[in-house]
Design a protein around this motif. Structure first.
Motif, short mmCIF file in Angstrom:
data_model
loop_
_atom_site.label_atom_id
_atom_site.label_comp_id
_atom_site.label_asym_id
_atom_site.label_seq_id
_atom_site.Cartn_x
_atom_site.Cartn_y
_atom_site.Cartn_z
N GLY A 1 0.83 -1.20 0.00
CA GLY A 1 0.00 0.00 0.00
C GLY A 1 0.86 1.24 0.00
O GLY A 1 1.42 1.63 -1.01
N HIS A 2 0.99 1.87 1.18
CA HIS A 2 1.81 3.08 1.33
C HIS A 2 2.89 2.82 2.38
O HIS A 2 2.61 2.29 3.46
CB HIS A 2 0.95 4.28 1.76
CG HIS A 2 0.03 4.76 0.68
ND1 HIS A 2 0.48 5.21 -0.54
CD2 HIS A 2 -1.32 4.85 0.64
CE1 HIS A 2 -0.56 5.57 -1.28
NE2 HIS A 2 -1.67 5.35 -0.59
N THR A 3 4.10 3.24 2.07
CA THR A 3 5.21 3.00 2.99
C THR A 3 5.23 3.97 4.17
O THR A 3 5.94 3.73 5.14
CB THR A 3 6.55 3.12 2.24
OG1 THR A 3 6.64 4.43 1.65
CG2 THR A 3 6.65 2.06 1.15
N ASP A 4 4.45 5.06 4.08
CA ASP A 4 4.51 6.09 5.13
C ASP A 4 3.31 6.06 6.06
O ASP A 4 2.99 7.06 6.71
CB ASP A 4 4.63 7.47 4.49
CG ASP A 4 3.48 7.78 3.54
OD1 ASP A 4 2.69 6.86 3.25
OD2 ASP A 4 3.38 8.94 3.09
N SER B 1 1.10 5.43 9.39
CA SER B 1 1.41 5.52 10.82
C SER B 1 0.36 4.74 11.60
O SER B 1 -0.65 4.27 11.05
CB SER B 1 1.40 6.98 11.26
OG SER B 1 0.08 7.51 11.16
N ASP B 2 0.58 4.63 12.92
CA ASP B 2 -0.40 3.96 13.77
C ASP B 2 -1.76 4.64 13.71
O ASP B 2 -2.79 4.00 13.90
CB ASP B 2 0.09 3.93 15.22
CG ASP B 2 1.23 2.94 15.42
OD1 ASP B 2 1.38 2.05 14.58
OD2 ASP B 2 1.96 3.08 16.42
N GLU B 3 -1.77 5.94 13.46
CA GLU B 3 -3.03 6.68 13.40
C GLU B 3 -3.76 6.50 12.07
O GLU B 3 -4.99 6.62 12.01
CB GLU B 3 -2.77 8.18 13.62
CG GLU B 3 -2.36 8.56 15.03
CD GLU B 3 -0.91 8.21 15.33
OE1 GLU B 3 -0.11 8.13 14.36
OE2 GLU B 3 -0.58 7.98 16.51
N THR B 4 -3.03 6.20 11.01
CA THR B 4 -3.65 6.15 9.68
C THR B 4 -3.81 4.75 9.10
O THR B 4 -4.58 4.56 8.16
CB THR B 4 -2.82 6.99 8.68
OG1 THR B 4 -1.49 6.42 8.58
CG2 THR B 4 -2.73 8.43 9.14
N ILE B 5 -3.12 3.77 9.66
CA ILE B 5 -3.07 2.48 9.00
C ILE B 5 -4.44 1.79 8.95
O ILE B 5 -4.81 1.19 7.94
CB ILE B 5 -2.00 1.57 9.64
CG1 ILE B 5 -1.74 0.35 8.74
CG2 ILE B 5 -2.39 1.15 11.06
CD1 ILE B 5 -0.49 -0.42 9.11
N ASP B 6 -5.20 1.87 10.03
CA ASP B 6 -6.52 1.22 10.04
C ASP B 6 -7.47 1.88 9.05
O ASP B 6 -8.29 1.20 8.41
CB ASP B 6 -7.13 1.23 11.43
CG ASP B 6 -6.50 0.18 12.34
OD1 ASP B 6 -5.81 -0.72 11.83
OD2 ASP B 6 -6.68 0.27 13.58
N TYR B 7 -7.39 3.21 8.93
CA TYR B 7 -8.24 3.89 7.93
C TYR B 7 -7.86 3.44 6.52
O TYR B 7 -8.73 3.22 5.67
CB TYR B 7 -8.08 5.41 8.07
CG TYR B 7 -8.66 5.97 9.33
CD1 TYR B 7 -10.04 6.14 9.49
CD2 TYR B 7 -7.84 6.31 10.40
CE1 TYR B 7 -10.57 6.64 10.67
CE2 TYR B 7 -8.36 6.81 11.58
CZ TYR B 7 -9.73 6.97 11.71
OH TYR B 7 -10.26 7.47 12.88
N PHE B 8 -6.56 3.32 6.29
CA PHE B 8 -6.11 2.87 4.97
C PHE B 8 -6.60 1.45 4.67
O PHE B 8 -7.12 1.17 3.59
CB PHE B 8 -4.59 2.93 4.88
CG PHE B 8 -4.04 2.37 3.60
CD1 PHE B 8 -4.09 3.11 2.42
CD2 PHE B 8 -3.49 1.09 3.56
CE1 PHE B 8 -3.60 2.59 1.23
CE2 PHE B 8 -3.02 0.56 2.37
CZ PHE B 8 -3.06 1.31 1.20
N VAL B 9 -6.43 0.55 5.65
CA VAL B 9 -6.88 -0.84 5.46
C VAL B 9 -8.38 -0.87 5.19
O VAL B 9 -8.86 -1.59 4.30
CB VAL B 9 -6.52 -1.69 6.68
CG1 VAL B 9 -7.20 -3.06 6.62
CG2 VAL B 9 -4.99 -1.87 6.77
N GLY B 10 -9.14 -0.08 5.96
CA GLY B 10 -10.59 -0.03 5.74
C GLY B 10 -10.95 0.44 4.35
O GLY B 10 -11.87 -0.11 3.71
N SER B 11 -10.24 1.45 3.86
CA SER B 11 -10.56 1.97 2.52
C SER B 11 -10.22 0.94 1.45
O SER B 11 -10.95 0.79 0.46
CB SER B 11 -9.79 3.28 2.26
OG SER B 11 -8.40 3.05 2.12
#
Length: 312
Positions: free
Chosen positions: A69-72, A74-84
């Motif tokens: 996905g994206h290499t950058d 963070s703990d705050e954004t990873i779950d949102y990214f996985v959900g999307s």
């Protein structure tokens, strides 16, 4: 009239005088009369290979977000990214499952019922993803432990074609189990095209599975592989013969591929054929042609096979 800026008109101009109307008519006759091979004789919306490729990209990113996905993140954004990524993947999957279900039965199917089944299958598939990821982590760890050239888990995820093939197989196998074999075969063929590794989605493969190098590996439909098994390039786990029914048609679905028990290693170029069992902890050497079962702890080499042939 200038047709240079209109591709369709340009193409027609280029083919003027070639008698294409007769060719089109001939193809229609072949398609509709003499060689009609449509499923149940009807035009259906086929699953889309392009859509399935996009689906796989989304699923890989959801399973391993920083690698695919994206290499950058963070703990705050990873779950949102996985959900999307999951949302995008499952929206595509539900439609592709609906299309694939047309080919899962010879009986006419109600459109409303198909959509309900597609939703249920997509939901069940989604809930299998954590378990699939657990299996994949065991496969990746097996690759790291089994290859002295592996410098990191990231190298295995990003650079090993065997890992790509196994990721796709785990997803394809789930789709096959859930009743959409055509979609599963599409996923398997996408993996085959990308890696040179051909695994039938119905093949049952245990955890900690490692394909080293991988090019030319073939694993047949009814193969059963235990845990902690390692294969090298150009290995075939195939069928020895293809039984036919009284009409001469191939009998489909019968067990005809090998059973490979736990902790087996099969080296490059080996061909293992038929419903035979390779016993736990065995080592099958390079270029061996094997058509009989071997007990646990066997060490089968090409020289031994040639010696057996000489006794016949």
């Amino acid at each position: 009239m200038d047709t240079s800026n209109t591709p369709e008109l340009s193409a027609l101009a280029d083919t003027a005088g070639l008698g294409l109307s007769a060719v089109v008519a001939g193809l229609r006759t072949s398609r509709e009369v003499t060689n009609k091979i449509r499923y149940r004789g009807e035009i259906r919306e086929l699953p889309s290979r392009e859509a399935m490729q996009k689906l796989l990209e989304h699923l890989r990113a959801a399973l391993f977000p920083t690698h695919y996905g994206h290499t950058d993140l963070s703990d705050e954004t990873i779950d949102y990214f996985v959900g999307s990524q999951l949302n995008a993947a499952l929206c595509v999957l539900k439609e592709q499952v609906r299309r694939g279900l047309y080919f899962s039965s010879d009986e006419p199917q109600d459109e409303t019922e198909l959509r309900l089944r597609a939703t249920a299958i997509t939901r069940d598939f989604a809930h299998r993803l954590p378990g699939i990821r657990d299996l994949l982590v065991s496969d990746i760890q097996a690759a790291y432990n089994g290859d002295p050239a592996a410098s990191s888990i990231s190298e295995i995820l990003l650079c090993y074609p065997g890992t790509t093939a196994i990721i796709y197989h785990r997803l394809a196998h789930a789709l096959h189990q859930l009743g959409v074999p055509l979609l599963a075969r599409l996923v398997a063929d996408i993996a085959h095209s990308a890696t040179g590794i051909d695994i039938h989605p119905a093949a049952q493969i245990g955890p900690s599975f490692f394909i080293d190098h991988g090019t030319g590996v073939v694993i047949g439909e009814t193969t059963i592989i235990g845990r902690n098994v390692r294969l090298y390039q150009a290995v075939t786990l195939g069928a020895k013969r293809f039984p036919t029914d009284p009409d001469g048609s191939l009998v489909k679905g019968i067990p005809r591929h090998p059973i490979v028990e736990d902790d087996v290693v099969v080296y490059a170029g080996a061909t293992v054929l038929g419903r035979i069992t390779i016993g736990q902890g065995s080592v099958i050497g390079g270029n061996v042609w094997l058509t009989h079962s071997v007990p646990p702890g066997s060490n089968v080499s090409q020289a031994e096979m040639l010696s057996e042939c000489g006794k016949l």
